[in-house]
Design an enzyme around this catalytic site. Structure first.
Site, short mmCIF file in Angstrom:
data_model
loop_
_atom_site.label_atom_id
_atom_site.label_comp_id
_atom_site.label_asym_id
_atom_site.label_seq_id
_atom_site.Cartn_x
_atom_site.Cartn_y
_atom_site.Cartn_z
CG LEU A 45 31.48 38.26 1.56
CD1 LEU A 45 31.83 39.69 1.80
CD2 LEU A 45 32.75 37.48 1.08
CG ASP A 46 25.59 40.87 2.74
OD1 ASP A 46 25.44 40.38 3.92
OD2 ASP A 46 25.68 42.03 2.28
CD1 TRP A 47 23.19 33.13 -0.96
CD2 TRP A 47 22.55 34.67 -2.37
NE1 TRP A 47 22.58 32.37 -2.08
CE2 TRP A 47 22.12 33.69 -3.01
CE3 TRP A 47 22.06 35.98 -2.94
CZ2 TRP A 47 21.44 33.50 -4.23
CZ3 TRP A 47 21.47 36.16 -4.31
CH2 TRP A 47 21.09 34.66 -5.04
#
Length: 202
Positions: A45-47
């Protein structure tokens, strides 16, 4: 002993336990929230994204759920700039070309109201004279920054992205930064999903 847990990842947290980026200011990682040793995230899950993350030390399940061939559903609530028309929604449903591939078919609908979510810290940046809308998207693949690239491809850039479900697992009962072990029923359903996915592609 295998552990299976879900975590509500806040905005600005890396989906890993260490930050190896050579910068002066270290970023928050999973280690700041989850004191369970030897578990690893299933997928990413992206930053700059928020929401549901599944972690386990069960390597076989991690492989099954991470491998794009197995195609388990992931549901996102996506705040986009401007209000998508039916043509844009149709393109998202049927698949759009991003980079060098076409995305799989997806379930996509415009949400009638803004979903009840905790406020993001920091708040999104938006233009006061430009409306925004929320779209629910359920994908069966998880390529790098796929949701953001899909909405951009049809002309509606993503402002906020929250993963609210992975198959039957959801964020209900969790606040940003909180985690819990799966219930026995959730785990049984997850194992059944892996077995079903495996038999489908053989």
């Amino acid at each position: 002993m295998y552990r299976y847990l879900i975590f509500y990842k806040p905005y600005g947290v890396l989906t890993q336990f260490t930050d190896n980026t050579p910068t002066e200011q270290k970023r928050s990682t999973l280690k700041d929230y989850i004191p369970v040793p030897s578990v690893y995230p299933v997928g990413r899950l992206d930053w700059d994204s928020e929401g549901l993350l599944l972690l386990t030390n069960d390597g076989q399940m991690q492989h099954r759920l991470s491998n794009p061939r197995f195609g388990h559903p992931r549901t996102y609530w996506v705040q986009v700039e401007r209000i998508p028309d039916e043509e844009a929604l149709r393109h998202l449903r049927e698949g759009v070309v991003i980079q060098d591939y076409r995305t799989r078919k997806a379930l996509v609908q415009l949400l009638p109201d803004e979903p009840q979510l905790p406020p993001r810290d920091p708040p999104i940046r938006f233009r006061k004279n430009v409306p925004t809308a929320w779209v629910e998207m359920t994908l069966t693949e998880g390529r790098n920054r796929q949701v953001r690239r899909m909405t951009a491809a049809v002309g509606f850039p993503t402002l906020r992205l929250v993963r609210v479900a992975i198959a039957h697992l959801s964020l209900v009962g969790l606040e940003p930064g909180q985690w819990r072990d799966l219930t026995s029923i959730e785990l049984e359903l997850l194992k059944n999903l892996c077995q079903t996915d495996a038999s489908r592609i053989q």
